[in-house]
Structure formats: C-alpha cells, structure tokens
Enzyme design. Structure first.
Site, PDB file in Angstrom:
ATOM      1  N   HIS A 206      -4.195 -14.501  -4.107  1.00  0.00           N
ATOM      2  CA  HIS A 206      -3.205 -13.423  -4.011  1.00  0.00           C
ATOM      3  C   HIS A 206      -3.790 -12.071  -3.614  1.00  0.00           C
ATOM      4  O   HIS A 206      -3.042 -11.149  -3.318  1.00  0.00           O
ATOM      5  CB  HIS A 206      -2.458 -13.256  -5.329  1.00  0.00           C
ATOM      6  CG  HIS A 206      -3.240 -12.510  -6.368  1.00  0.00           C
ATOM      7  ND1 HIS A 206      -4.212 -13.102  -7.128  1.00  0.00           N
ATOM      8  CD2 HIS A 206      -3.215 -11.211  -6.738  1.00  0.00           C
ATOM      9  CE1 HIS A 206      -4.731 -12.206  -7.924  1.00  0.00           C
ATOM     10  NE2 HIS A 206      -4.161 -11.046  -7.719  1.00  0.00           N
TER      11      HIS A 206
HETATM   12  C1  UD1 Z   1      -1.244  -6.664  -8.663  1.00  0.00           C
HETATM   13  C2  UD1 Z   1      -2.533  -5.900  -8.924  1.00  0.00           C
HETATM   14  C3  UD1 Z   1      -3.694  -6.894  -8.956  1.00  0.00           C
HETATM   15  C4  UD1 Z   1      -3.444  -8.032  -9.931  1.00  0.00           C
HETATM   16  C5  UD1 Z   1      -2.123  -8.680  -9.570  1.00  0.00           C
HETATM   17  C6  UD1 Z   1      -1.778  -9.815 -10.498  1.00  0.00           C
HETATM   18  C7  UD1 Z   1      -2.553  -3.613  -7.999  1.00  0.00           C
HETATM   19  C8  UD1 Z   1      -3.148  -2.759  -6.947  1.00  0.00           C
HETATM   20  N1  UD1 Z   1      -2.832  -4.939  -7.876  1.00  0.00           N
HETATM   21  O1  UD1 Z   1      -1.367  -7.219  -7.354  1.00  0.00           O
HETATM   22  O2  UD1 Z   1      -4.859  -6.214  -9.360  1.00  0.00           O
HETATM   23  O3  UD1 Z   1      -4.482  -8.991  -9.816  1.00  0.00           O
HETATM   24  O4  UD1 Z   1      -1.089  -7.692  -9.620  1.00  0.00           O
HETATM   25  O5  UD1 Z   1      -0.699 -10.552 -10.011  1.00  0.00           O
HETATM   26  O6  UD1 Z   1      -1.886  -3.127  -8.889  1.00  0.00           O
HETATM   27  N2  UD1 Z   1       5.995  -8.982  -5.539  1.00  0.00           N
HETATM   28  C9  UD1 Z   1       7.127  -9.771  -5.761  1.00  0.00           C
HETATM   29  N3  UD1 Z   1       7.553  -9.904  -7.049  1.00  0.00           N
HETATM   30  C10 UD1 Z   1       6.929  -9.310  -8.087  1.00  0.00           C
HETATM   31  C11 UD1 Z   1       5.796  -8.510  -7.834  1.00  0.00           C
HETATM   32  C12 UD1 Z   1       5.344  -8.375  -6.553  1.00  0.00           C
HETATM   33  O7  UD1 Z   1       7.716 -10.310  -4.855  1.00  0.00           O
HETATM   34  O8  UD1 Z   1       7.376  -9.480  -9.237  1.00  0.00           O
HETATM   35  C13 UD1 Z   1       5.529  -8.805  -4.166  1.00  0.00           C
HETATM   36  C14 UD1 Z   1       5.714  -7.353  -3.712  1.00  0.00           C
HETATM   37  O9  UD1 Z   1       6.896  -7.181  -3.057  1.00  0.00           O
HETATM   38  C15 UD1 Z   1       4.516  -7.104  -2.839  1.00  0.00           C
HETATM   39  C16 UD1 Z   1       3.477  -8.090  -3.343  1.00  0.00           C
HETATM   40  O10 UD1 Z   1       4.128  -9.045  -4.142  1.00  0.00           O
HETATM   41  O11 UD1 Z   1       4.787  -7.436  -1.514  1.00  0.00           O
HETATM   42  C17 UD1 Z   1       2.369  -7.387  -4.064  1.00  0.00           C
HETATM   43  O12 UD1 Z   1       2.780  -6.910  -5.351  1.00  0.00           O
HETATM   44  P1  UD1 Z   1       1.960  -5.743  -6.121  1.00  0.00           P
HETATM   45  O13 UD1 Z   1       2.404  -5.632  -7.512  1.00  0.00           O
HETATM   46  O14 UD1 Z   1       1.940  -4.544  -5.271  1.00  0.00           O
HETATM   47  O15 UD1 Z   1       0.479  -6.286  -6.123  1.00  0.00           O
HETATM   48  P2  UD1 Z   1      -0.099  -7.703  -6.554  1.00  0.00           P
HETATM   49  O16 UD1 Z   1      -0.591  -8.393  -5.324  1.00  0.00           O
HETATM   50  O17 UD1 Z   1       0.808  -8.475  -7.450  1.00  0.00           O
END
Ligand code: UD1
Length: 366
Positions: A206
């Site tokens: 991820h």
């Molecule tokens: C975040 C953390 C990372 C951690 C990870 C665990 C930061 C910078 N990164 O990364 O350190 O390892 O969480 O999972 O804070 N999304 C969804 N549904 C959700 C959450 C996210 O669809 O419930 C999608 C968002 O739209 C986005 C992507 O996933 O496109 C990334 O989500 P984001 O929370 O920004 O970062 P993670 O990759 O989850």
C-alpha cells in the site's frame, strides 16, 4: 489525568487498542478523537469492534486529500476540539498525517504532546511517514520509544531528555490476539481459495512509493503473480485505486485478492502462512512476533531488529533478483536463530500510562 488520544488510520487503531485497555482499568479520563483519515469500514470500524476499542468521543470526518490538504484539514478541525477539552496530554501515534496534525494543534495551544512510537527512522526523506515522524518527535514533550534503537535515534537528534523506553504496544495486542486465535482454532476459517493443507504466502502492498508509479506497481504485481504457491493479498483501497488508474490487473496467476482483513483474521492468516510479503511496517513486526519469515518490498525498514538472523529481508526490486532467486527468498525456511525480544514483553501500554503520569508535572512547567 486527562488524556486525549488522536488517531485516524488503521495501524493507529491497533496501538490505541492496547492504550485504551490500559486506561480502562484506571481512574484517568481518556478520550478518543478519530480524525476520519481512514473512513472505510474495513480500515476503521472493524478494528474498533474487533479489538473492543471504545467508540471515539469525537469524529472529525476529514477524509482523503493531498498530504497538505489532509494534514491542514485535520489541524483546523482539531483546534476547537483540543481547546474545548483542554487535556493534560494529547497522545499521538506513529507516523501518519493524523499524527503530525494532532501534535501541531496541541503544541500550538501549549498542551503537552506525547508521541507513541517515537524515534523510528527510515532515513528516507521521500516517504511522507518520515517527515511526519521526525516533525512530530521534535514538536512533542514526551517521546515514548518502542525500542532501544529508537532511543538512540532520538539521542542523536538531541532529544534524549524527553525519551522514555516503553516497549512496543503493538506487541501487547498482537500476542493477545494470537492467543485468542489459537484458542479458537476449531472455528477458524481461511479464505475459500486457500487450502490450509497447502503452503501459501500472505501479502499486502500500500505504500505510496510502491503503488503510485505504474511501472513499479506492475512489476511488483507480476512478481507476486509468478510465485509457485498461492499468494493471498489483502488489498488496501489505495492499491485498488492505483491499479485501476493504471489498468493493472491484480487477480491473476498465483495472486488472489481480498478486502483488508480485520485484525484477528490477519493474525490467523499469517499464522497459517509460509511467510509474508509486505511494505507495511506493522506487518513486518507481526510476522516476526508470529515466527513467520517476512520479505519486505522496500529499500529500508524502521524495524531493523526484524532483519537480524534473517527473519525479515529487504527486497527493493524483485526484478533485480532473477526469476529463480525470488521464489527461493520468499519461501526460505524460518531461521533457527533466536529472535530475542527487541520489542518488549507485551506490557508496553501500562508503561505508557505510567510515563504520562510521571512526566505530567514536568511538562506543565513549560
Ligand atoms: C496511511 C499512512 C501510512 C499508513 C497507512 C495504513 C500517511 C501519510 N500515511 O496511508 O503511513 O501505513 O495509512 O493504512 O498518513 N482511502 C480509501 N478509504 C479509506 C482511506 C483511504 O479509499 O478509508 C484511499 C484514499 O482515497 C487515498 C488512499 O486510500 O486515495 C490513501 O489514503 P491515505 O489515508 O492518504 O494514506 P494511506 O495510503 O492509507
């Protein structure tokens, strides 16, 4: 003592489970603020129910955005919440955008900040998590370090006098759930495509540095799909979204895709596996604690203790290994060497509460 935990992303809920349980047996007033960084039920709700974490008192519902937008939105939404509650500590966890925003909001309001999982370093400034953890450590008043290595990093940055070695609260949760899973063995069910009698690997992917570049993601997916045993990949929404954007097919060859797993399912699936392939920090440690070999698809790890004796190994790019070496590495036998207990004894959360109690008056003086 009035403590406000600020959490927002999946790995923070696991750590919160240990801390909330420790507070559950005490007189202290512990409140939980959920920023809403993770909003899918699979990444959030199932952890609260599965790990018996009390409902958050406040949910900010900030959702996704660029790093600046997400961090800034959390910061703006947190200001009035922290001002109204005026806790004696704001406790932030790990290295996400929610961590940094929580630390900044509290520090700017002169509320003492404690950082749980302080002192970890990848020394890779291209990772958003590295900015978050370095900045949070320097903003915080109390640095709750999970390992001796983390304490050394803090000392090297002039932060030794704020550091306390507590051990890792994830061990508390992982071992508790492992024991429960082993007790419930009779009712355990693995995903339908896995035959518990046949070896399989468990995988997650991820991190932005692996998912956000089409060539790299395609190469990693092909490397997993080409393995000679089934690979169960529990897919984070970021992976699904990027694979769709880039037209990369995930479910093919040896690769079988599922939704993200609730925590007990994750532990059960790792325990049943031959090994783990991941870019997650938490899963590297869970594999180590559950005595499964781990192959980490990154150039470095914040958890170097897992590398000792070969329990974990870094493979930045499977293409560089050649097609024969790659399966041999991921399917290597478990080392014979003892792993020791670099992450503590599973009683870190009570130590975290004690450190907050012990340092209360000192921090209030600032
Ligand atoms: C975040 C953390 C990372 C951690 C990870 C665990 C930061 C910078 N990164 O990364 O350190 O390892 O969480 O999972 O804070 N999304 C969804 N549904 C959700 C959450 C996210 O669809 O419930 C999608 C968002 O739209 C986005 C992507 O996933 O496109 C990334 O989500 P984001 O929370 O920004 O970062 P993670 O990759 O989850």
């Amino acid at each position: 003592m009035k403590v406000m935990s600020v959490v927002g992303a999946r790995p923070q809920f696991v750590k919160l489970a240990a801390v909330a349980a420790a507070f559950g047996n005490m007189e202290h007033d512990h409140t939980i603020v959920h920023t809403g960084q993770h909003y899918d039920a699979d990444l959030s709700d199932v952890f609260f129910t599965g790990l018996s974490i009390p409902e958050p008192h406040v949910h900010l519902g900030v959702g996704s955005g660029t790093h600046g937008v997400q961090t800034g939105t959390i910061l703006a939404a947190l200001d009035p919440v922290i001002a109204a509650a005026h806790p004696e500590w704001v406790l932030v966890y790990g290295d996400t955008n929610s961590t940094l925003a929580g630390a900044l909001s509290a520090a700017k309001q002169h509320i003492p900040v404690a950082h749980l999982e302080a002192g970890l370093r990848s020394f890779n400034r291209r990772m958003p998590e590295e900015h978050n953890r370095v900045l949070t450590d320097h903003a915080a008043d109390l640095l709750l370090a999970p390992t001796e290595e983390a304490v050394h990093h803090l000392a090297a940055e002039g932060l030794a006098d704020r550091a306390v070695l507590t051990g890792d609260v994830m061990v508390d949760v992982c071992l508790r759930i492992r024991d429960k899973v082993l007790r419930d063995k009779a009712t355990a069910v693995l995903p339908a495509f896995l035959n518990p009698q046949e070896p399989y690997l468990f995988a997650t992917l991820h991190r932005a540095e692996n998912t956000d570049h089409p060539d790299r993601l395609a190469a990693l997916v092909d490397a997993l799909a080409s393995l000679p045993v089934p690979v169960a990949l529990a897919a984070h929404p970021r992976l699904l979204a990027r694979a769709e954007d880039f037209g990369i097919k995930l479910d093919h060859g040896s690769l079988h895709i599922s939704r993200p797993l609730p925590y007990a399912e994750l532990i059960r699936t790792v325990l049943g596996s031959r090994g783990v392939i991941t870019d997650s920090g938490g899963l590297q440690k869970e594999a180590f604690l559950l005595e499964r070999v781990c192959t980490t698809l990154r150039t470095e790890t914040e958890w170097p203790e897992t590398l000792r004796g070969g329990w974990n190994t870094l493979v930045p790019d499977p293409r560089e290994l050649g097609s024969r070496a790659w399966p041999d590495i991921v399917l290597r036998p478990a080392p014979k060497s003892s792993r020791g207990m670099p992450y503590g004894d599973g009683k870190a959360a009570p130590r975290v509460v004690r450190a907050l109690e012990d340092h209360m008056s000192g921090s209030q003086a600032r």
